[in-house]
Design an enzyme around this catalytic site. Structure first.
Site, mmCIF file in Angstrom:
data_model
loop_
_atom_site.group_PDB
_atom_site.id
_atom_site.type_symbol
_atom_site.label_atom_id
_atom_site.label_comp_id
_atom_site.label_asym_id
_atom_site.label_seq_id
_atom_site.Cartn_x
_atom_site.Cartn_y
_atom_site.Cartn_z
ATOM 1 N N HIS A 20 0.572 49.829 59.952
ATOM 2 C CA HIS A 20 1.306 50.176 58.717
ATOM 3 C C HIS A 20 2.553 49.054 58.310
ATOM 4 O O HIS A 20 3.155 48.792 58.989
ATOM 5 C CB HIS A 20 2.250 51.467 59.071
ATOM 6 C CG HIS A 20 1.420 52.715 59.096
ATOM 7 N ND1 HIS A 20 1.801 53.924 58.290
ATOM 8 C CD2 HIS A 20 0.216 53.138 59.468
ATOM 9 C CE1 HIS A 20 0.842 54.560 58.245
ATOM 10 N NE2 HIS A 20 -0.017 54.311 59.219
ATOM 11 N N TYR B 219 9.562 59.092 54.096
ATOM 12 C CA TYR B 219 10.786 59.675 54.753
ATOM 13 C C TYR B 219 11.314 60.301 53.323
ATOM 14 O O TYR B 219 12.086 59.546 52.365
ATOM 15 C CB TYR B 219 11.607 58.512 55.082
ATOM 16 C CG TYR B 219 11.179 58.238 56.469
ATOM 17 C CD1 TYR B 219 10.202 57.302 56.687
ATOM 18 C CD2 TYR B 219 11.901 58.511 57.963
ATOM 19 C CE1 TYR B 219 9.647 56.752 57.988
ATOM 20 C CE2 TYR B 219 11.555 58.281 59.042
ATOM 21 C CZ TYR B 219 10.622 57.241 59.131
ATOM 22 O OH TYR B 219 10.044 56.832 60.344
ATOM 23 N N PRO C 21 15.151 61.271 66.808
ATOM 24 C CA PRO C 21 13.789 60.935 66.494
ATOM 25 C C PRO C 21 13.743 59.996 65.107
ATOM 26 O O PRO C 21 12.798 59.301 64.905
ATOM 27 C CB PRO C 21 13.158 62.147 66.282
ATOM 28 C CG PRO C 21 14.124 63.207 66.290
ATOM 29 C CD PRO C 21 15.263 62.798 66.882
ATOM 30 N N LYS D 155 12.393 55.329 67.893
ATOM 31 C CA LYS D 155 12.538 54.254 68.739
ATOM 32 C C LYS D 155 12.599 54.520 70.419
ATOM 33 O O LYS D 155 12.645 53.746 71.194
ATOM 34 C CB LYS D 155 14.157 53.707 68.452
ATOM 35 C CG LYS D 155 14.283 53.242 66.938
ATOM 36 C CD LYS D 155 14.070 51.617 67.379
ATOM 37 C CE LYS D 155 13.817 50.972 65.936
ATOM 38 N NZ LYS D 155 12.854 50.351 65.359
ATOM 39 N N TYR E 136 13.515 48.855 61.801
ATOM 40 C CA TYR E 136 12.263 49.734 61.963
ATOM 41 C C TYR E 136 11.043 48.860 62.611
ATOM 42 O O TYR E 136 10.527 49.511 63.653
ATOM 43 C CB TYR E 136 11.605 50.104 60.571
ATOM 44 C CG TYR E 136 11.041 51.417 60.581
ATOM 45 C CD1 TYR E 136 11.695 52.394 60.429
ATOM 46 C CD2 TYR E 136 9.528 51.021 60.742
ATOM 47 C CE1 TYR E 136 10.791 53.745 60.376
ATOM 48 C CE2 TYR E 136 8.693 52.386 61.016
ATOM 49 C CZ TYR E 136 9.324 53.725 60.571
ATOM 50 O OH TYR E 136 8.683 54.825 60.848
#
Ligand code: DHB
Length: 396
Positions: A77, A206, A297, A301, A389
């Protein structure tokens, strides 16, 4: 009853991905280990966990020779979507920082490592009972348990590693005067589902909305993973498939997305908590992964931090045991914690950025939208998100 005794250099309590990866890395370094876990292999394998691997986590799987499946079945991704205020905003990691993440479930990482350990006849004991950890303040710590066949066992080792999760038994052995613990609680949780449906989006979404946060993730072409913000005391049995779909559709619909629906096959409430235990070493005991720290969550990570810990730990243990570098393990806490605290901040920041704060004020709501706009609205804002990220490069 007789006690069977095994001697090894490192005894690892916890056969999740952190414990198995450590045992695998130690073997590559010529250090022998025994791994024990109270859970059965099937039990670990059937627990639904997160699914995002940072760049360095994939690299660790590749460098240590357990990447066949992630490279075939994992999905690269290069971006995520941040949806809020009625629309969607792309954050392109590849363009911003030249990195990507891989969608590959934690349970698959576990299966790959368990199979690799099994293939070389490694000593991994699942399904043990009554584990006791003794003498961590000496140079001869001991682990006692009853194995899956009911035999009493004792493992004597030079170092003991607690990779035994957030309820760690090993952590409890650290004398109170020697430890500091940091906590942060959150007034919400995630309702997580697995469903049989086609993908609703090519990338992870998100989604922030006045009804609360939702995350649209994937597993395969026909199996999807989704989450929505809920109360920590939410009872999953009160949620029919129809009620779950209505809630998810309402949350992402506010930002212009429609989900492909299908039968829901797993549902669970995931708690939110930030926790760090310092130091990560006490005498002959070393802590790794969730035993030393947990993150909420958001941003996935947890597994990545655990893998980063054991990468550093394997190197320190190799130096201590193979190169007589007795000070090597003194470095472990500081090296691991620098990443742990960055990830703590990142997970906290992403959580606060995206969730509705119960009892929040109108000021909080407007400020939060302005923060989302600041993040997506500038290259430096997006780059900050992309760096965190995809994961900060390990110091080499
Ligand atoms: C997943 C979980 C996360 O916590 C996240 O931030 C992204 C994806 C997942 O399970 O797919």
């Amino acid at each position: 009853m007789t006690t069977h005794t095994t001697a090894t250099q490192v005894c690892i309590v916890g056969a999740g991905p952190a414990g198995l990866m450590l045992s695998h890395l130690l073997e590559l370094a010529g250090v022998d280990s025994v791994v024990v876990d109270h859970r059965s292999r099937v039990e670990i394998q059937s627990t639904v966990r997160a699914g995002i691997l940072e760049r360095d986590s994939v690299q660790l799987l590749v460098e240590s020779g357990v990447s066949d499946n992630v490279l075939i079945h994992g999905d690269e991704h290069r971006r995520i979507d941040l949806a809020f205020g009625g629309g969607s905003n792309r954050v392109d990691f590849h363009e911003l920082v030249g990195a990507s993440v891989w969608l590959y479930p934690q349970t698959s990482v576990f299966e790959d490592l368990a199979a690799a350990r099994e293939a070389v006849g490694a000593d991994v004991r699942f399904g043990v009972a009554g584990t006791e950890v003794l003498d961590i303040g000496t140079e001869r710590p001991v682990v006692r348990f009853v194995d899956a066949d009911g035999l009493r066992q004792e493992v004597r080792c030079r170092y003991l590693v607690g990779a035994d999760g957030s309820h760690s038994l090993c952590r409890q052995q650290v004398p109170e005067v020697d430890r500091r613990q940091y906590f942060q609680e959150y007034p919400f949780a995630w309702f997580g589902i697995l469903c049989e449906a086609p993908k609703s989006a090519a990338e992870l979404v998100y989604s922030h909305s006045a009804r609360g946060f939702a995350l649209i993730s994937q597993r395969t072409e026909s199996m999807q993973r989704m989450y929505f913000q809920c109360d920590p005391s939410e009872d999953v049995t009160q949620w029919s498939d129809d009620r779950i779909w209505a809630e998810l559709q309402a949350r992402v619909g506010a930002n212009g997305l429609t989900l492909q629906e299908g039968p829901i096959c797993d549902r669970a409430v995931l708690r939110f908590r930030s926790f760090v235990h310092e130091p990560m070493r006490s005498g002959s005991l070393l802590l790794a992964g969730d035993a030393a720290h947990t993150v909420p969550p958001t941003g996935a990570k947890g597994l990545n931090l655990a893998l980063a810990d054991v990468r550093v730990l394997a190197e320190c243990l190799e130096r201590a045991l193979r190169k007589d570098d007795v000070d090597a393990l003194d470095e472990y806490t500081d090296r691991a914690l620098s990443r742990v605290w960055k990830a703590q901040h990142f997970s906290y920041w992403m959580t606060r950025l995206l969730h509705q704060i119960p009892a929040g004020t109108e000021f909080d709501a407007r400020r939060q939208l302005a923060e989302l706009q600041s993040v997506v609205g500038s290259t430096s804002g997006r780059t900050y998100l992309a760096e965190g990220y995809t994961g900060w490069p390990a110091p080499r």
